[in-house]
Design an enzyme around this catalytic site. Structure first.
Site, mmCIF file in Angstrom:
data_model
loop_
_atom_site.group_PDB
_atom_site.id
_atom_site.type_symbol
_atom_site.label_atom_id
_atom_site.label_comp_id
_atom_site.label_asym_id
_atom_site.label_seq_id
_atom_site.Cartn_x
_atom_site.Cartn_y
_atom_site.Cartn_z
ATOM 1 N N SER A 77 0.825 -1.211 0.000
ATOM 2 C CA SER A 77 0.000 0.000 0.000
ATOM 3 C C SER A 77 0.858 1.259 0.000
ATOM 4 O O SER A 77 1.992 1.269 0.483
ATOM 5 C CB SER A 77 -0.915 0.017 1.230
ATOM 6 O OG SER A 77 -1.708 -1.141 1.273
HETATM 7 N N1 SAH Z 1 -0.963 -4.437 3.697
HETATM 8 C C1 SAH Z 1 -0.423 -5.048 2.515
HETATM 9 C C2 SAH Z 1 -1.364 -4.847 1.364
HETATM 10 C C3 SAH Z 1 -1.293 -5.971 0.416
HETATM 11 S S1 SAH Z 1 -2.510 -5.918 -0.866
HETATM 12 C C4 SAH Z 1 0.934 -4.475 2.198
HETATM 13 O O1 SAH Z 1 1.196 -3.326 2.538
HETATM 14 O O2 SAH Z 1 1.734 -5.188 1.598
HETATM 15 C C5 SAH Z 1 -3.843 -6.813 -0.127
HETATM 16 C C6 SAH Z 1 -3.568 -8.229 0.283
HETATM 17 O O3 SAH Z 1 -4.793 -8.809 0.675
HETATM 18 C C7 SAH Z 1 -3.011 -9.126 -0.821
HETATM 19 O O4 SAH Z 1 -1.815 -9.697 -0.402
HETATM 20 C C8 SAH Z 1 -4.114 -10.173 -1.027
HETATM 21 O O5 SAH Z 1 -3.609 -11.453 -1.349
HETATM 22 C C9 SAH Z 1 -4.779 -10.172 0.323
HETATM 23 N N2 SAH Z 1 -6.145 -10.683 0.335
HETATM 24 C C10 SAH Z 1 -7.136 -10.498 -0.582
HETATM 25 N N3 SAH Z 1 -8.256 -11.137 -0.202
HETATM 26 C C11 SAH Z 1 -7.971 -11.746 0.982
HETATM 27 C C12 SAH Z 1 -8.714 -12.572 1.880
HETATM 28 N N4 SAH Z 1 -9.980 -12.929 1.650
HETATM 29 N N5 SAH Z 1 -8.097 -13.025 2.992
HETATM 30 C C13 SAH Z 1 -6.801 -12.699 3.278
HETATM 31 N N6 SAH Z 1 -6.052 -11.928 2.460
HETATM 32 C C14 SAH Z 1 -6.625 -11.452 1.333
#
Ligand code: SAH
Length: 228
Positions: A77
Protein backbone atom coordinates in the site's frame (compact mmCIF):
# COMPACT_ATOMS: atom_id res chain seq x y z
CA UNK A 1 19.68 -2.56 16.13
CA UNK A 2 22.26 -5.34 16.40
CA UNK A 3 25.49 -4.08 14.86
CA UNK A 4 27.48 -7.27 15.23
CA UNK A 5 29.76 -7.84 12.22
CA UNK A 6 29.01 -10.83 10.04
CA UNK A 7 25.27 -10.47 10.36
CA UNK A 8 24.45 -10.04 6.67
CA UNK A 9 20.83 -8.93 7.10
CA UNK A 10 21.76 -6.26 9.60
CA UNK A 11 24.56 -4.87 7.45
CA UNK A 12 22.15 -4.66 4.51
CA UNK A 13 19.52 -3.04 6.67
CA UNK A 14 21.94 -0.43 7.97
CA UNK A 15 23.59 0.24 4.62
CA UNK A 16 20.46 0.95 2.62
CA UNK A 17 18.81 2.47 5.67
CA UNK A 18 21.50 5.10 6.03
CA UNK A 19 21.67 6.05 2.37
CA UNK A 20 17.93 6.41 2.29
CA UNK A 21 17.59 8.51 5.43
CA UNK A 22 17.05 11.64 3.37
CA UNK A 23 14.29 10.02 1.30
CA UNK A 24 12.65 8.75 4.49
CA UNK A 25 12.61 12.27 5.91
CA UNK A 26 11.19 13.61 2.66
CA UNK A 27 8.44 10.97 2.73
CA UNK A 28 7.49 11.89 6.28
CA UNK A 29 7.33 15.60 5.39
CA UNK A 30 5.09 14.73 2.47
CA UNK A 31 2.73 12.71 4.69
CA UNK A 32 2.64 15.57 7.17
CA UNK A 33 1.70 18.03 4.42
CA UNK A 34 -1.06 15.64 3.31
CA UNK A 35 -2.63 15.82 6.76
CA UNK A 36 -1.10 13.02 8.85
CA UNK A 37 -0.74 14.53 12.31
CA UNK A 38 0.37 11.75 14.64
CA UNK A 39 4.09 12.18 15.34
CA UNK A 40 4.19 8.62 16.68
CA UNK A 41 2.89 7.24 13.43
CA UNK A 42 5.17 9.48 11.36
CA UNK A 43 8.10 8.22 13.46
CA UNK A 44 6.93 4.65 12.93
CA UNK A 45 7.02 5.20 9.17
CA UNK A 46 10.41 6.89 9.32
CA UNK A 47 11.90 4.02 11.33
CA UNK A 48 10.47 1.16 9.28
CA UNK A 49 12.74 -0.12 6.48
CA UNK A 50 10.17 -0.20 3.64
CA UNK A 51 12.94 -1.13 1.18
CA UNK A 52 13.09 -4.59 2.80
CA UNK A 53 9.44 -5.18 1.90
CA UNK A 54 9.81 -4.80 -1.87
CA UNK A 55 11.95 -6.45 -4.53
CA UNK A 56 15.56 -5.30 -4.57
CA UNK A 57 14.97 -3.86 -8.04
CA UNK A 58 12.37 -1.49 -6.57
CA UNK A 59 14.31 -0.60 -3.40
CA UNK A 60 15.30 2.83 -4.72
CA UNK A 61 11.59 3.72 -4.96
CA UNK A 62 10.69 2.31 -1.55
CA UNK A 63 10.39 5.75 0.08
CA UNK A 64 8.27 7.26 -2.68
CA UNK A 65 4.68 7.84 -1.64
CA UNK A 66 3.34 5.20 -4.03
CA UNK A 67 2.01 1.67 -4.03
CA UNK A 68 4.48 -0.81 -5.57
CA UNK A 69 4.06 -4.34 -6.94
CA UNK A 70 4.91 -7.24 -4.60
CA UNK A 71 4.14 -10.09 -7.02
CA UNK A 72 1.04 -12.29 -7.40
CA UNK A 73 -0.85 -9.25 -8.78
CA UNK A 74 -0.75 -7.59 -5.35
CA UNK A 75 0.74 -4.31 -4.13
CA UNK A 76 2.33 -2.83 -1.04
CA UNK A 77 0.00 0.00 0.00
CA UNK A 78 0.92 3.64 -0.51
CA UNK A 79 2.61 5.03 2.65
CA UNK A 80 0.00 7.80 2.92
CA UNK A 81 -2.78 5.20 3.04
CA UNK A 82 -0.87 3.09 5.59
CA UNK A 83 -0.43 6.19 7.77
CA UNK A 84 -4.04 7.31 7.32
CA UNK A 85 -5.46 3.87 8.19
CA UNK A 86 -3.16 3.47 11.19
CA UNK A 87 -4.06 6.94 12.44
CA UNK A 88 -7.78 6.12 12.18
CA UNK A 89 -7.31 2.88 14.13
CA UNK A 90 -4.88 4.03 16.82
CA UNK A 91 -6.35 7.00 18.64
CA UNK A 92 -3.73 9.45 19.97
CA UNK A 93 -1.03 6.81 19.45
CA UNK A 94 -2.45 4.83 22.39
CA UNK A 95 -1.53 1.16 21.82
CA UNK A 96 -4.30 -1.39 21.42
CA UNK A 97 -4.27 -4.85 22.97
CA UNK A 98 -5.26 -7.04 20.06
CA UNK A 99 -5.37 -6.03 16.43
CA UNK A 100 -6.49 -8.19 13.51
CA UNK A 101 -5.21 -7.36 10.03
CA UNK A 102 -6.70 -8.87 6.87
CA UNK A 103 -4.32 -8.95 3.87
CA UNK A 104 -0.74 -9.31 5.16
CA UNK A 105 0.75 -8.88 1.67
CA UNK A 106 4.44 -8.10 2.15
CA UNK A 107 3.89 -7.35 5.85
CA UNK A 108 4.73 -3.63 5.84
CA UNK A 109 1.43 -2.44 7.32
CA UNK A 110 1.60 -5.35 9.79
CA UNK A 111 4.97 -4.17 11.05
CA UNK A 112 3.70 -0.61 11.51
CA UNK A 113 0.70 -1.97 13.43
CA UNK A 114 2.95 -4.07 15.65
CA UNK A 115 4.41 -0.84 17.05
CA UNK A 116 0.95 0.18 18.28
CA UNK A 117 -0.47 -3.12 19.54
CA UNK A 118 0.44 -5.69 22.15
CA UNK A 119 -0.39 -8.46 19.70
CA UNK A 120 -1.14 -8.39 15.97
CA UNK A 121 -2.90 -11.24 14.20
CA UNK A 122 -2.66 -11.10 10.42
CA UNK A 123 -4.28 -13.20 7.71
CA UNK A 124 -3.16 -13.62 4.10
CA UNK A 125 -4.78 -15.87 1.51
CA UNK A 126 -1.62 -16.26 -0.66
CA UNK A 127 0.74 -18.66 1.10
CA UNK A 128 3.86 -17.54 -0.80
CA UNK A 129 3.38 -13.90 0.27
CA UNK A 130 2.75 -14.98 3.85
CA UNK A 131 5.97 -17.03 4.01
CA UNK A 132 8.06 -14.10 2.83
CA UNK A 133 6.33 -11.73 5.26
CA UNK A 134 7.02 -14.16 8.12
CA UNK A 135 10.73 -14.20 7.22
CA UNK A 136 10.78 -10.40 7.37
CA UNK A 137 9.08 -10.34 10.80
CA UNK A 138 11.64 -12.85 12.01
CA UNK A 139 14.71 -11.05 10.69
CA UNK A 140 13.41 -7.72 12.02
CA UNK A 141 12.93 -9.40 15.42
CA UNK A 142 9.28 -8.52 15.52
CA UNK A 143 7.80 -10.99 17.97
CA UNK A 144 4.26 -9.77 18.56
CA UNK A 145 2.86 -10.84 15.18
CA UNK A 146 1.03 -14.11 14.51
CA UNK A 147 0.25 -14.85 10.87
CA UNK A 148 -2.09 -17.36 9.26
CA UNK A 149 -2.85 -18.51 5.72
CA UNK A 150 -6.61 -18.31 5.53
CA UNK A 151 -9.61 -16.47 4.08
CA UNK A 152 -9.84 -13.16 5.94
CA UNK A 153 -13.60 -12.96 5.33
CA UNK A 154 -13.88 -15.43 8.21
CA UNK A 155 -11.66 -13.45 10.58
CA UNK A 156 -9.70 -15.33 13.27
CA UNK A 157 -12.38 -16.31 15.80
CA UNK A 158 -10.01 -18.06 18.26
CA UNK A 159 -8.49 -14.77 19.38
CA UNK A 160 -11.59 -12.56 19.13
CA UNK A 161 -12.70 -10.03 20.19
CA UNK A 162 -10.25 -7.52 18.72
CA UNK A 163 -10.13 -3.90 19.73
CA UNK A 164 -8.93 -3.01 16.27
CA UNK A 165 -9.41 -4.58 12.83
CA UNK A 166 -7.66 -3.23 9.75
CA UNK A 167 -8.47 -4.58 6.29
CA UNK A 168 -6.14 -3.96 3.34
CA UNK A 169 -8.16 -5.53 0.52
CA UNK A 170 -11.62 -4.31 -0.50
CA UNK A 171 -14.74 -6.47 -0.07
CA UNK A 172 -18.01 -5.35 -1.67
CA UNK A 173 -19.58 -5.12 1.78
CA UNK A 174 -18.23 -5.40 5.32
CA UNK A 175 -17.96 -9.14 6.20
CA UNK A 176 -20.36 -9.85 9.08
CA UNK A 177 -17.87 -12.14 10.82
CA UNK A 178 -15.42 -9.28 11.14
CA UNK A 179 -18.08 -7.12 12.77
CA UNK A 180 -18.87 -9.99 15.15
CA UNK A 181 -15.20 -10.31 16.11
CA UNK A 182 -14.84 -6.61 16.94
CA UNK A 183 -15.11 -5.75 20.63
CA UNK A 184 -17.58 -3.17 21.93
CA UNK A 185 -15.86 0.22 21.45
CA UNK A 186 -13.56 -1.46 18.93
CA UNK A 187 -12.67 0.22 15.65
CA UNK A 188 -12.44 -1.22 12.16
CA UNK A 189 -10.79 0.52 9.20
CA UNK A 190 -11.86 -1.05 5.92
CA UNK A 191 -12.06 -0.17 2.22
CA UNK A 192 -15.43 -1.15 0.76
CA UNK A 193 -16.80 -1.26 -2.78
CA UNK A 194 -15.96 -2.38 -6.28
CA UNK A 195 -12.98 -1.21 -8.38
CA UNK A 196 -13.27 2.47 -9.24
CA UNK A 197 -15.70 3.34 -6.45
CA UNK A 198 -14.18 2.29 -3.15
CA UNK A 199 -14.59 4.17 0.11
CA UNK A 200 -12.34 3.88 3.13
CA UNK A 201 -14.56 3.59 6.21
CA UNK A 202 -14.03 3.77 9.95
CA UNK A 203 -16.57 1.60 11.77
CA UNK A 204 -17.01 1.89 15.51
CA UNK A 205 -18.93 -0.76 17.39
CA UNK A 206 -21.08 0.28 20.34
CA UNK A 207 -23.78 -1.35 22.46
CA UNK A 208 -26.49 -0.43 19.94
CA UNK A 209 -24.72 -1.35 16.72
CA UNK A 210 -22.09 0.03 14.41
CA UNK A 211 -21.49 3.64 13.43
CA UNK A 212 -19.76 4.52 10.19
CA UNK A 213 -17.51 7.40 9.15
CA UNK A 214 -16.27 8.06 5.61
CA UNK A 215 -12.51 8.68 5.51
CA UNK A 216 -11.37 8.83 1.89
CA UNK A 217 -11.79 7.57 -1.67
CA UNK A 218 -9.32 4.71 -2.19
CA UNK A 219 -8.18 2.05 -4.63
CA UNK A 220 -7.36 -1.34 -3.09
CA UNK A 221 -7.04 -4.79 -4.63
CA UNK A 222 -10.28 -6.77 -4.21
CA UNK A 223 -10.82 -9.01 -1.22
CA UNK A 224 -11.17 -12.51 -2.64
CA UNK A 225 -12.52 -15.72 -1.13
CA UNK A 226 -10.67 -18.93 -0.35
CA UNK A 227 -6.94 -19.48 -0.05
CA UNK A 228 -4.15 -19.86 -2.59
N1 SAH B 1 -0.96 -4.44 3.70
C1 SAH B 1 -0.42 -5.05 2.52
C2 SAH B 1 -1.36 -4.85 1.36
C3 SAH B 1 -1.29 -5.97 0.42
S1 SAH B 1 -2.51 -5.92 -0.87
C4 SAH B 1 0.93 -4.47 2.20
O1 SAH B 1 1.20 -3.33 2.54
O2 SAH B 1 1.73 -5.19 1.60
C5 SAH B 1 -3.84 -6.81 -0.13
C6 SAH B 1 -3.57 -8.23 0.28
O3 SAH B 1 -4.79 -8.81 0.68
C7 SAH B 1 -3.01 -9.13 -0.82
O4 SAH B 1 -1.81 -9.70 -0.40
C8 SAH B 1 -4.11 -10.17 -1.03
O5 SAH B 1 -3.61 -11.45 -1.35
C9 SAH B 1 -4.78 -10.17 0.32
N2 SAH B 1 -6.15 -10.68 0.34
C10 SAH B 1 -7.14 -10.50 -0.58
N3 SAH B 1 -8.26 -11.14 -0.20
C11 SAH B 1 -7.97 -11.75 0.98
C12 SAH B 1 -8.71 -12.57 1.88
N4 SAH B 1 -9.98 -12.93 1.65
N5 SAH B 1 -8.10 -13.02 2.99
C13 SAH B 1 -6.80 -12.70 3.28
N6 SAH B 1 -6.05 -11.93 2.46
C14 SAH B 1 -6.62 -11.45 1.33
Amino acid sequence: MDKSPGNKMNIEQQGIGMTSQRSRNRLVEQLRSMGIESELILDGIKNTPRHLFVDEALASRAYDNTALPIGFNQTISQPYIVAKMTEALIVNGKPLKKVLEIGTGCGYQTLILSKFAEQVYTIERIQALLSRARERFYSLKCRNIKAMNSDGNLGWPEHAPYDGILVTAAPIGVPTQLIEQLSVNGRMVIPVGSAGSQKLLLLTKNEDGVSEKYLDAVSFVPMLGGIN
